[in-house]
Design a protein around this motif. Sequence first.
Motif, PDB file in Angstrom:
ATOM      1  N   LYS A  86       0.837  -1.202   0.000  1.00  0.00           N
ATOM      2  CA  LYS A  86       0.000   0.000   0.000  1.00  0.00           C
ATOM      3  C   LYS A  86       0.875   1.255   0.000  1.00  0.00           C
ATOM      4  O   LYS A  86       0.626   2.201  -0.755  1.00  0.00           O
ATOM      5  N   LEU A  87       1.904   1.269   0.859  1.00  0.00           N
ATOM      6  CA  LEU A  87       2.791   2.421   0.908  1.00  0.00           C
ATOM      7  C   LEU A  87       3.503   2.607  -0.431  1.00  0.00           C
ATOM      8  O   LEU A  87       3.637   3.723  -0.923  1.00  0.00           O
ATOM      9  N   ALA A  88       3.942   1.511  -1.027  1.00  0.00           N
ATOM     10  CA  ALA A  88       4.609   1.592  -2.335  1.00  0.00           C
ATOM     11  C   ALA A  88       3.681   2.235  -3.360  1.00  0.00           C
ATOM     12  O   ALA A  88       4.091   3.125  -4.117  1.00  0.00           O
ATOM     13  N   HIS A  89       2.424   1.800  -3.399  1.00  0.00           N
ATOM     14  CA  HIS A  89       1.464   2.391  -4.335  1.00  0.00           C
ATOM     15  C   HIS A  89       1.276   3.881  -4.046  1.00  0.00           C
ATOM     16  O   HIS A  89       1.236   4.690  -4.975  1.00  0.00           O
ATOM     17  N   ASN A  90       1.166   4.241  -2.760  1.00  0.00           N
ATOM     18  CA  ASN A  90       1.001   5.648  -2.387  1.00  0.00           C
ATOM     19  C   ASN A  90       2.199   6.499  -2.797  1.00  0.00           C
ATOM     20  O   ASN A  90       2.057   7.692  -3.076  1.00  0.00           O
ATOM     21  N   LEU A  91       3.378   5.887  -2.828  1.00  0.00           N
ATOM     22  CA  LEU A  91       4.604   6.592  -3.211  1.00  0.00           C
ATOM     23  C   LEU A  91       4.912   6.453  -4.702  1.00  0.00           C
ATOM     24  O   LEU A  91       5.957   6.909  -5.168  1.00  0.00           O
ATOM     25  N   ASN A  92       4.015   5.795  -5.443  1.00  0.00           N
ATOM     26  CA  ASN A  92       4.216   5.544  -6.882  1.00  0.00           C
ATOM     27  C   ASN A  92       5.485   4.747  -7.165  1.00  0.00           C
ATOM     28  O   ASN A  92       6.201   5.022  -8.122  1.00  0.00           O
ATOM     29  N   ILE A  93       5.742   3.775  -6.300  1.00  0.00           N
ATOM     30  CA  ILE A  93       6.882   2.874  -6.479  1.00  0.00           C
ATOM     31  C   ILE A  93       6.359   1.596  -7.128  1.00  0.00           C
ATOM     32  O   ILE A  93       5.346   1.043  -6.694  1.00  0.00           O
ATOM     33  N   LYS A  94       7.047   1.147  -8.161  1.00  0.00           N
ATOM     34  CA  LYS A  94       6.644  -0.053  -8.887  1.00  0.00           C
ATOM     35  C   LYS A  94       6.669  -1.269  -7.969  1.00  0.00           C
ATOM     36  O   LYS A  94       7.630  -1.471  -7.223  1.00  0.00           O
ATOM     37  N   VAL A  95       5.617  -2.081  -8.041  1.00  0.00           N
ATOM     38  CA  VAL A  95       5.525  -3.333  -7.283  1.00  0.00           C
ATOM     39  C   VAL A  95       5.598  -4.473  -8.281  1.00  0.00           C
ATOM     40  O   VAL A  95       4.817  -4.521  -9.236  1.00  0.00           O
ATOM     41  N   LYS A  96       6.547  -5.379  -8.060  1.00  0.00           N
ATOM     42  CA  LYS A  96       6.773  -6.501  -8.974  1.00  0.00           C
ATOM     43  C   LYS A  96       6.638  -7.811  -8.196  1.00  0.00           C
ATOM     44  O   LYS A  96       7.293  -7.990  -7.168  1.00  0.00           O
ATOM     45  N   ILE A  97       5.809  -8.704  -8.688  1.00  0.00           N
ATOM     46  CA  ILE A  97       5.647 -10.015  -8.047  1.00  0.00           C
ATOM     47  C   ILE A  97       6.656 -10.970  -8.678  1.00  0.00           C
ATOM     48  O   ILE A  97       6.703 -11.121  -9.899  1.00  0.00           O
ATOM     49  N   ILE A  98       7.463 -11.596  -7.822  1.00  0.00           N
ATOM     50  CA  ILE A  98       8.499 -12.526  -8.275  1.00  0.00           C
ATOM     51  C   ILE A  98       7.985 -13.946  -8.058  1.00  0.00           C
ATOM     52  O   ILE A  98       7.653 -14.336  -6.938  1.00  0.00           O
ATOM     53  N   LYS A  99       7.931 -14.711  -9.123  1.00  0.00           N
ATOM     54  CA  LYS A  99       7.437 -16.091  -9.076  1.00  0.00           C
ATOM     55  C   LYS A  99       8.584 -17.049  -8.734  1.00  0.00           C
ATOM     56  O   LYS A  99       9.755 -16.780  -9.058  1.00  0.00           O
ATOM     57  N   PRO A 100       8.263 -18.183  -8.096  1.00  0.00           N
ATOM     58  CA  PRO A 100       9.305 -19.148  -7.720  1.00  0.00           C
ATOM     59  C   PRO A 100      10.177 -19.596  -8.895  1.00  0.00           C
ATOM     60  O   PRO A 100      11.391 -19.759  -8.728  1.00  0.00           O
ATOM     61  N   HIS A 101       9.599 -19.785 -10.074  1.00  0.00           N
ATOM     62  CA  HIS A 101      10.406 -20.240 -11.208  1.00  0.00           C
ATOM     63  C   HIS A 101      11.441 -19.197 -11.631  1.00  0.00           C
ATOM     64  O   HIS A 101      12.509 -19.545 -12.127  1.00  0.00           O
ATOM     65  N   GLU A 102      11.160 -17.906 -11.391  1.00  0.00           N
ATOM     66  CA  GLU A 102      12.134 -16.861 -11.697  1.00  0.00           C
ATOM     67  C   GLU A 102      13.341 -16.971 -10.762  1.00  0.00           C
ATOM     68  O   GLU A 102      14.487 -16.794 -11.188  1.00  0.00           O
ATOM     69  N   ILE A 103      13.056 -17.271  -9.494  1.00  0.00           N
ATOM     70  CA  ILE A 103      14.127 -17.425  -8.499  1.00  0.00           C
ATOM     71  C   ILE A 103      14.991 -18.629  -8.855  1.00  0.00           C
ATOM     72  O   ILE A 103      16.216 -18.537  -8.869  1.00  0.00           O
ATOM     73  N   GLU A 104      14.349 -19.741  -9.157  1.00  0.00           N
ATOM     74  CA  GLU A 104      15.078 -20.969  -9.489  1.00  0.00           C
ATOM     75  C   GLU A 104      15.948 -20.786 -10.720  1.00  0.00           C
ATOM     76  O   GLU A 104      17.061 -21.316 -10.789  1.00  0.00           O
ATOM     77  N   LYS A 105      15.455 -20.058 -11.693  1.00  0.00           N
ATOM     78  CA  LYS A 105      16.206 -19.831 -12.930  1.00  0.00           C
ATOM     79  C   LYS A 105      17.524 -19.110 -12.637  1.00  0.00           C
ATOM     80  O   LYS A 105      18.561 -19.455 -13.200  1.00  0.00           O
ATOM     81  N   ILE A 106      17.490 -18.151 -11.717  1.00  0.00           N
ATOM     82  CA  ILE A 106      18.681 -17.361 -11.380  1.00  0.00           C
ATOM     83  C   ILE A 106      19.569 -18.085 -10.369  1.00  0.00           C
ATOM     84  O   ILE A 106      20.798 -18.039 -10.457  1.00  0.00           O
ATOM     85  N   LEU A 107      18.962 -18.774  -9.387  1.00  0.00           N
ATOM     86  CA  LEU A 107      19.744 -19.371  -8.302  1.00  0.00           C
ATOM     87  C   LEU A 107      19.995 -20.863  -8.471  1.00  0.00           C
ATOM     88  O   LEU A 107      20.572 -21.480  -7.581  1.00  0.00           O
ATOM     89  N   ALA A 108      19.610 -21.448  -9.585  1.00  0.00           N
ATOM     90  CA  ALA A 108      19.838 -22.878  -9.809  1.00  0.00           C
ATOM     91  C   ALA A 108      21.328 -23.180  -9.676  1.00  0.00           C
ATOM     92  O   ALA A 108      22.167 -22.492 -10.230  1.00  0.00           O
ATOM     93  N   ARG A 109      21.600 -24.198  -8.900  1.00  0.00           N
ATOM     94  CA  ARG A 109      23.018 -24.559  -8.664  1.00  0.00           C
ATOM     95  C   ARG A 109      23.281 -25.948  -9.108  1.00  0.00           C
ATOM     96  O   ARG A 109      22.633 -26.856  -9.034  1.00  0.00           O
TER      97      ARG A 109
END
Length: 109
Positions: A86-109
């Motif tokens: 809510k505060l982010a929206h009030n401050l006009n800060i972009k809110v991005k939802i990060i999905k688990p598959h995005e995390i795995e793609k970057i942190l896959a070991r």
Amino acid sequence: MKKVYICAPLAGDVEGNLEKAKRYSEFALRCGAAPVTPHFYALCLNNSIPEEREMGMAAGLSLLWFCDEVWVFGDQTTDGMRAEIKLAHNLNIKVKIIKPHEIEKILAR
């Protein structure tokens, strides 16, 4: 470097959620961003004591205003997360939802 606020659950399984917050912070770093992770206040404050939780929440929210984006993680949205979004929206800060598959793609070991 873009500053991103890490928005994710903390309450409940605090220890487990702190581990997840470390992973989310690593994800942000590996994406070339500087994570702002208010979860780490739980390392010196007791999240189960309302006054200390409030202190940590206030400190985290005071950092949100200088972030470029809010990155939302996890499979649930807690009351604390809703306040951050809510505060982010009030401050006009972009809110991005990060999905688990995005995390795995970057942190896959």
